[in-house]
Design a protein around this motif. Structure first.
Motif, short mmCIF file in Angstrom:
data_model
loop_
_atom_site.label_atom_id
_atom_site.label_comp_id
_atom_site.label_asym_id
_atom_site.label_seq_id
_atom_site.Cartn_x
_atom_site.Cartn_y
_atom_site.Cartn_z
N LYS A 142 4.05 5.64 -5.41
CA LYS A 142 4.03 5.65 -6.87
C LYS A 142 3.03 6.68 -7.38
CE LYS A 142 3.11 2.73 -10.90
NZ LYS A 142 2.62 1.41 -11.38
N ARG A 143 1.84 6.72 -6.77
CA ARG A 143 0.84 7.72 -7.18
C ARG A 143 1.36 9.13 -6.94
NH1 ARG A 143 -2.83 4.03 -4.78
NH2 ARG A 143 -2.80 5.24 -2.85
N LYS B 147 0.83 -1.21 0.00
CA LYS B 147 0.00 0.00 0.00
C LYS B 147 0.87 1.26 0.00
CE LYS B 147 -4.12 -1.88 2.31
NZ LYS B 147 -4.95 -1.83 3.52
N LYS B 148 1.94 1.22 0.81
CA LYS B 148 2.84 2.37 0.87
C LYS B 148 3.53 2.60 -0.47
CE LYS B 148 6.83 4.19 3.41
NZ LYS B 148 7.86 3.91 4.45
N THR C 91 4.50 10.08 -6.82
CA THR C 91 5.56 10.36 -7.80
C THR C 91 4.98 10.68 -9.17
OG1 THR C 91 7.09 8.89 -6.62
CG2 THR C 91 7.64 9.45 -8.90
N GLU C 92 3.95 9.92 -9.55
CA GLU C 92 3.32 10.16 -10.85
C GLU C 92 2.65 11.53 -10.88
OE1 GLU C 92 0.68 6.87 -11.23
OE2 GLU C 92 2.20 5.52 -12.08
N ASN C 93 1.98 11.89 -9.78
CA ASN C 93 1.34 13.21 -9.71
C ASN C 93 2.38 14.32 -9.75
OD1 ASN C 93 -1.24 12.10 -9.57
ND2 ASN C 93 -1.24 12.06 -7.33
N GLU C 94 3.50 14.09 -9.03
CA GLU C 94 4.56 15.09 -9.02
C GLU C 94 5.16 15.25 -10.40
OE1 GLU C 94 8.93 15.90 -6.94
OE2 GLU C 94 7.67 14.26 -6.22
#
Length: 298
Positions: A75-76, A69-70, A78-81
């Motif tokens: 990952k989410r 989960k972490k 990092t993708e948003n960033e």
């Protein structure tokens, strides 16, 4: 002999009963994992038959679920960033490019005066310089964040390096009518670090202080028993908690206007370099003062 047979039967019944419940618990756990993998539930594994070894297994499975989960959350994030970074850099590139192309069209006209031509050429040059700085900073940050980024650790005199950097910003301070308060001990403070990296960190923090100061800039160097701390502070008019929390994010600017000065990469570069030297760079606000603190271990 009869007692031996009875004891054997009891042991056999116990073993078979235990195996039955263990097998049933394994099926139940398998079903829970299957539902978790299909995203039918987000609940962790629970057990109804208490066995020490099986409890340990369930605990390790739940630990792995937490780690998964972490990892997904990171990952989410990092993708948003990355999406935000691409959006910001696209905007920061598009703005000067639009300006450059627009004024190049003006320069192609035969009707403009020599004075106007000179002014337009100056605007085009400024836009090109901004693009160059932006791309260089973005490339530098991507290189610094690589795991194998080389660091040349050596003994450096931090006092002397700070003064050299500040001397290079003499004109910048004058342009903003700023007279920095410098608090540096007379005795040499020697540090094991990368000379060019430390210089870049100081430069970036000084640039940030000059650019956003509302009237004062202070540079203070202190040596403690276990660390060396450089604090560069400046007065600020408005700085929200959100601004403070995102201070070291790529492309983040406190005013949230993408056409302002700077690339929004100076502080992330400084923080990454400090991390490579096993140092720390933090930001905190007290009343109307922003404090950037660099700390190296002795």
């Amino acid at each position: 002999m009869l007692y031996v047979m009875i004891l054997a039967i009891i042991v056999l019944v116990y073993v078979l009963t235990r195996l039955y419940f263990l097998k049933r618990e394994i099926k139940r756990t398998t079903r829970q994992l299957n539902e978790l993998n299909k995203n039918a539930t987000a609940k962790k594994i629970d057990i109804s038959y208490f066995d020490r070894d099986f409890e340990k297994l369930a605990k390790e499975i739940n630990n792995q679920i937490d780690l998964t989960k972490k990892a997904k959350a990171e990952k989410r994030s990092t993708e948003n960033e990355l999406k935000q970074a691409i959006s910001y850099i696209s905007h920061d590139i598009r703005t000067p490019m639009t300006t450059i192309l627009g004024y190049i069209q003006f320069l192609e006209s035969d009707e403009i005066t020599p004075e106007m031509r000179k002014e337009y050429i100056s605007i085009v040059k400024n836009g090109a310089r901004r693009l160059k700085i932006l791309l260089e900073d973005f490339f530098e940050l991507s290189i610094i964040e690589q795991a194998d980024y080389p660091m040349k650790i050596e003994m450096i005199k931090l006092n002397q390096l700070i003064l050299e950097v500040l001397l290079g910003f003499y004109e910048e301070f004058n342009k903003r009518n700023l007279e920095p308060t410098i608090k540096i001990p007379d005795n040499d403070i020697v540090l094991r670090a990368d000379h060019s990296a430390v210089k870049r960190v100081i430069e970036n923090l000084v640039v940030n202080a000059i650019r956003y100061s509302s009237g004062t800039v202070t540079i203070q160097l202190e040596e403690f028993n276990t660390s060396v701390q450089l604090t560069i502070s400046n007065s600020v008019d408005q700085l929200s908690e959100q601004d403070l929390n995102h201070m070291f994010d790529r492309f983040y600017k406190a005013d949230q206007t993408r056409t302002g000065k700077g690339t929004g990469l100076g502080l992330p570069i400084a923080k990454s370099l400090m991390g490579k030297m096993n140092g720390r760079l933090t930001a905190e606000q007290m009343e109307n003062q922003l404090f950037m603190k660099c700390e190296w271990g002795n």
